[in-house]
Structures are given as C-alpha cells and as structure tokens.
Scaffold this motif. Structure first.
Motif, PDB file in Angstrom:
ATOM      1  N   ILE A 125      -6.036   9.892 -21.029  1.00 52.32           N
ATOM      2  CA  ILE A 125      -5.090   8.778 -20.965  1.00 52.32           C
ATOM      3  C   ILE A 125      -3.639   9.259 -21.061  1.00 52.32           C
ATOM      4  CG2 ILE A 125      -4.320   6.675 -22.124  1.00 52.32           C
ATOM      5  CD1 ILE A 125      -7.184   6.055 -22.790  1.00 52.32           C
ATOM      6  N   PRO A 126      -3.303  10.204 -21.964  1.00 52.05           N
ATOM      7  CA  PRO A 126      -1.921  10.710 -21.961  1.00 52.05           C
ATOM      8  C   PRO A 126      -1.526  11.359 -20.634  1.00 52.05           C
ATOM      9  CG  PRO A 126      -3.009  11.287 -24.016  1.00 52.05           C
ATOM     10  CD  PRO A 126      -4.060  10.732 -23.120  1.00 52.05           C
ATOM     11  N   GLU A 127      -2.478  12.037 -19.985  1.00 50.72           N
ATOM     12  CA  GLU A 127      -2.174  12.640 -18.698  1.00 50.72           C
ATOM     13  C   GLU A 127      -1.949  11.577 -17.628  1.00 50.72           C
ATOM     14  OE1 GLU A 127      -1.450  15.824 -16.090  1.00 50.72           O
ATOM     15  OE2 GLU A 127      -1.533  15.668 -18.280  1.00 50.72           O
ATOM     16  N   ILE A 128      -2.734  10.495 -17.671  1.00 43.72           N
ATOM     17  CA  ILE A 128      -2.521   9.379 -16.745  1.00 43.72           C
ATOM     18  C   ILE A 128      -1.131   8.785 -16.949  1.00 43.72           C
ATOM     19  CG2 ILE A 128      -3.275   7.050 -16.127  1.00 43.72           C
ATOM     20  CD1 ILE A 128      -6.109   7.883 -16.786  1.00 43.72           C
ATOM     21  N   LEU A 154       0.838  -1.197   0.000  1.00 44.61           N
ATOM     22  CA  LEU A 154       0.000   0.000   0.000  1.00 44.61           C
ATOM     23  C   LEU A 154       0.877   1.253   0.000  1.00 44.61           C
ATOM     24  CD1 LEU A 154      -2.817   1.241   0.111  1.00 44.61           C
ATOM     25  CD2 LEU A 154      -2.712   1.073   2.603  1.00 44.61           C
ATOM     26  N   TRP A 155       0.683   2.110  -0.991  1.00 45.10           N
ATOM     27  CA  TRP A 155       1.434   3.354  -1.199  1.00 45.10           C
ATOM     28  C   TRP A 155       2.933   3.108  -1.384  1.00 45.10           C
ATOM     29  CZ3 TRP A 155      -2.702   5.573  -2.280  1.00 45.10           C
ATOM     30  CH2 TRP A 155      -3.809   5.644  -1.446  1.00 45.10           C
ATOM     31  N   ALA A 156       3.302   1.917  -1.802  1.00 41.81           N
ATOM     32  CA  ALA A 156       4.725   1.610  -2.001  1.00 41.81           C
ATOM     33  C   ALA A 156       5.296   2.338  -3.216  1.00 41.81           C
ATOM     34  CB  ALA A 156       4.912   0.106  -2.157  1.00 41.81           C
ATOM     35  N   ASP A 157       4.518   2.460  -4.278  1.00 42.65           N
ATOM     36  CA  ASP A 157       4.986   3.105  -5.502  1.00 42.65           C
ATOM     37  C   ASP A 157       4.121   4.308  -5.886  1.00 42.65           C
ATOM     38  OD1 ASP A 157       7.142   1.135  -6.351  1.00 42.65           O
ATOM     39  OD2 ASP A 157       5.421  -0.199  -6.201  1.00 42.65           O
ATOM     40  N   LEU A 158       2.828   4.168  -5.786  1.00 38.93           N
ATOM     41  CA  LEU A 158       1.903   5.248  -6.128  1.00 38.93           C
ATOM     42  C   LEU A 158       1.391   5.878  -4.834  1.00 38.93           C
ATOM     43  CD1 LEU A 158       0.551   6.509  -8.688  1.00 38.93           C
ATOM     44  CD2 LEU A 158      -1.433   5.085  -8.163  1.00 38.93           C
ATOM     45  N   LYS A 181     -13.448  -1.505 -12.786  1.00 39.36           N
ATOM     46  CA  LYS A 181     -13.948  -2.296 -11.662  1.00 39.36           C
ATOM     47  C   LYS A 181     -14.274  -1.439 -10.437  1.00 39.36           C
ATOM     48  CE  LYS A 181     -13.536  -5.964 -14.058  1.00 39.36           C
ATOM     49  NZ  LYS A 181     -14.767  -6.648 -14.574  1.00 39.36           N
ATOM     50  N   LYS A 182     -14.135  -0.088 -10.593  1.00 36.77           N
ATOM     51  CA  LYS A 182     -14.471   0.860  -9.530  1.00 36.77           C
ATOM     52  C   LYS A 182     -13.652   0.606  -8.268  1.00 36.77           C
ATOM     53  CE  LYS A 182     -19.179   1.527 -11.273  1.00 36.77           C
ATOM     54  NZ  LYS A 182     -20.639   1.501 -10.984  1.00 36.77           N
ATOM     55  N   PHE A 183     -12.362   0.372  -8.456  1.00 40.99           N
ATOM     56  CA  PHE A 183     -11.462   0.235  -7.318  1.00 40.99           C
ATOM     57  C   PHE A 183     -11.188   1.611  -6.719  1.00 40.99           C
ATOM     58  CE2 PHE A 183      -9.208  -3.943  -8.734  1.00 40.99           C
ATOM     59  CZ  PHE A 183     -10.415  -4.625  -8.555  1.00 40.99           C
ATOM     60  N   ASN A 184     -10.977   1.660  -5.415  1.00 40.42           N
ATOM     61  CA  ASN A 184     -10.649   2.924  -4.775  1.00 40.42           C
ATOM     62  C   ASN A 184      -9.152   3.217  -4.921  1.00 40.42           C
ATOM     63  OD1 ASN A 184      -9.315   1.318  -2.853  1.00 40.42           O
ATOM     64  ND2 ASN A 184     -11.122   1.235  -1.535  1.00 40.42           N
ATOM     65  N   LYS A 185      -8.707   4.314  -4.326  1.00 43.64           N
ATOM     66  CA  LYS A 185      -7.306   4.737  -4.474  1.00 43.64           C
ATOM     67  C   LYS A 185      -6.352   3.705  -3.880  1.00 43.64           C
ATOM     68  CE  LYS A 185      -8.550   9.650  -4.057  1.00 43.64           C
ATOM     69  NZ  LYS A 185      -9.991   9.400  -3.766  1.00 43.64           N
ATOM     70  N   ALA A 191      -2.428   9.071  -6.668  1.00 43.69           N
ATOM     71  CA  ALA A 191      -3.670   8.343  -6.931  1.00 43.69           C
ATOM     72  C   ALA A 191      -4.860   9.302  -7.025  1.00 43.69           C
ATOM     73  CB  ALA A 191      -3.905   7.316  -5.827  1.00 43.69           C
ATOM     74  N   GLU A 192      -4.865  10.326  -6.198  1.00 46.84           N
ATOM     75  CA  GLU A 192      -5.951  11.311  -6.257  1.00 46.84           C
ATOM     76  C   GLU A 192      -5.892  12.108  -7.547  1.00 46.84           C
ATOM     77  OE1 GLU A 192      -8.001  14.599  -3.272  1.00 46.84           O
ATOM     78  OE2 GLU A 192      -5.925  13.951  -2.950  1.00 46.84           O
ATOM     79  N   GLU A 193      -4.694  12.443  -7.989  1.00 44.83           N
ATOM     80  CA  GLU A 193      -4.541  13.172  -9.250  1.00 44.83           C
ATOM     81  C   GLU A 193      -4.985  12.333 -10.432  1.00 44.83           C
ATOM     82  OE1 GLU A 193      -1.085  15.787 -11.586  1.00 44.83           O
ATOM     83  OE2 GLU A 193      -0.606  14.627  -9.774  1.00 44.83           O
ATOM     84  N   ILE A 194      -4.677  11.029 -10.391  1.00 48.25           N
ATOM     85  CA  ILE A 194      -5.123  10.134 -11.460  1.00 48.25           C
ATOM     86  C   ILE A 194      -6.644  10.016 -11.462  1.00 48.25           C
ATOM     87  CG2 ILE A 194      -5.134   7.707 -12.175  1.00 48.25           C
ATOM     88  CD1 ILE A 194      -2.224   7.547 -11.419  1.00 48.25           C
TER      89      ILE A 194
END
Length: 267
Positions: free
Chosen positions: A35-38, A17-21, A72-76, A26-29
């Motif tokens: 898609i280019p911004e992601i 959890l929060w190891a890389d992102l 799949k509507k996953f959270n952050k 995650a909130e900005e994404i």
C-alpha cells in the motif's frame, strides 16, 4: 466580492481514459502489493503536491480507490478511468467554499455514464451495468458521505469585510491627521514658556472631556445603531446558512437511503 464569483461550474463530461494515470503507471500498480508503494506511485503519477494534512487525505482517497478496483477485479483501463473520475469530482468540490453537493453527484453520474455507453467519440462502454452500480455505491458511501469534511479541509474560509460610508455626515480626522495635529501642539507647547505650558494643560482637560463624550454625538449614536443592526443581521444570516446546510444534508441522506434501497432491491 460578488458571491457568484465563488460558484463553481461543472465541466462537460468527457472520456478520461489515461487522462491522469498512464498505462505504465497502472501496470506498475498492478504488480505491487504494498500500500505505501501504491501511494508513492499515485503521488508521482497524479502530481500531488498539496501540504499536509491535505496531501495525506487525498492520497488516502486515491489509494482506497485503487484497492476498490482490485477488490472488484477492474482492469487497468477501468482503474485509470475511475481514478480520474474521483479526481475530477474532488476538484469540482474544492473549487468553491459554497455548497455544490448536487453538482458533484450529478457530475460523477455523468462521468460514469460517459464510460458505460458505447457512443464514439462521445462515450465508451468500459463499465457494464453491474459495475456502474458498484461504482455509484462506492462513491456514495465514501466520498459523498464525507463531502462536508473534504469541503472543510480543502477550501479556504470565507471572511466578510464590511465597510460603511454615510452620505451627508462630516468626515472624521484620520489617525495620521490626529497624530500630526498632536505633534504640532506639543511643539508649540515646548516653544512657549512654563506659564503657557500650564495654560495648555488646563485647556487639555475639556478636550479630553469632549473626547469622552464622542459616543454621545450624532456620529457616535449612528455608529452604535449601525453596529447593532449589522451584528443582528450577521447572526440571522449565520442561522439561515446553518439551516440551509442542515436541510441540504438531510436531503442528501434521504436520497442516499432511497438509492441504497433501490440498489438492494435490484439484487
């Protein structure tokens, strides 16, 4: 080189959890729909510095993972963990040019399990059983089905450098020694008179004839035999490796088909 030095060892599964992102990434994404911004955010957050085409391939891998999480509507938290799982499995895959398909699949299963069972501080229940099923289906149908392509693009090619030495055989002159002796002979020929140069030229003929007959010497025959045996052994080894890769691919396809069948029955 010892082939065991090329083998990869999967690390122990841990909470990612929060190891890389990070939470802010995650909130900005979550807020952006481009898609280019992601891809830009992921490139900065995951520190992707690989050259093209590797950079484009790994960015597409992570971007598609984010799109899957949205579908799949996953959270952050779930998005951050799944990205780290894919990243860690990909790193394990590209650590070695050898086939470690089973290790990658097992490592992914352990990481997903580590985030689906509440057992602090070793694991956490971030994904439920349905989400685990969806994640494994996604991983199988995307990464594992293209496992060999990722292996080909991201791992270096292995070359065999073979050197042979023979006990009891006379040593041959090196190239530098041959050049030195030739230079000395030319100097001596120039110092002598014209008559001596003619005699030297007549003496060169049998030397050239002897050089052309080196292949008929015991050393030349031995070299020919060894080269033939090595070539045949390399061909047998190549055929054996291709057979092993094909068998491994067939086993994986069978396992994937069986897993997909079980998943469909659960529905």
């Amino acid at each position: 080189m010892d082939i065991r030095s090329l083998e990869s060892c999967p690390p122990k599964a841990r909470i990612l959890l929060w190891a890389d992102l990070s939470y802010s990434d995650a909130e900005e994404i979550t807020k952006t729909k481009s898609i280019p911004e992601i891809s830009r955010i992921l490139c900065q957050a995951l520190h992707i510095e690989a050259p093209d085409p590797q950079r484009g391939i790994v960015l597409e891998l992570y971007t598609n993972t984010v799109l899957f999480c949205r579908q799949k509507k996953f959270n952050k938290e779930q998005t951050s963990v799944l990205l780290s799982i894919i990243k860690n499995v990909h790193q394990l895959n590209t650590e070695t040019p050898l086939n470690n398909m089973d290790q990658c699949f097992t490592y992914c299963s352990e990481l997903v399990l580590c985030h689906s069972v509440r057992r602090p501080p070793f694991s956490m229940d971030l994904f439920n059983s349905e989400q685990v099923t969806e994640i494994m289906k996604y991983f199988i149908n995307t990464y594992m089905r293209h496992y060999l392509l990722y292996k080909y693009v991201f791992t270096p090619e292995v070359h065999l450098d073979l050197s042979l030495s023979y006990v009891g055989m006379p040593e041959e002159l090196t190239t530098e020694q041959l050049e030195t002796s030739e230079a000395e002979n030319e100097t001596e020929n120039e110092a002598n008179g014209a008559n001596e140069q003619e005699m030297a030229s007549t003496e060169i003929l049998p030397t050239e004839t002897e050089a052309s007959k080196q292949d008929l010497s015991p050393i030349g025959e031995l070299r020919t035999i060894v080269q033939k045996e090595v070539k045949e052994e390399v061909m047998r080894l190549t055929a054996h490796l291709e057979k092993c890769l094909q068998e491994s691919t067939d086993q994986l396809n069978t396992a994937l088909t069986s897993l997909e069948t079980r998943l469909q029955r659960k529905k």
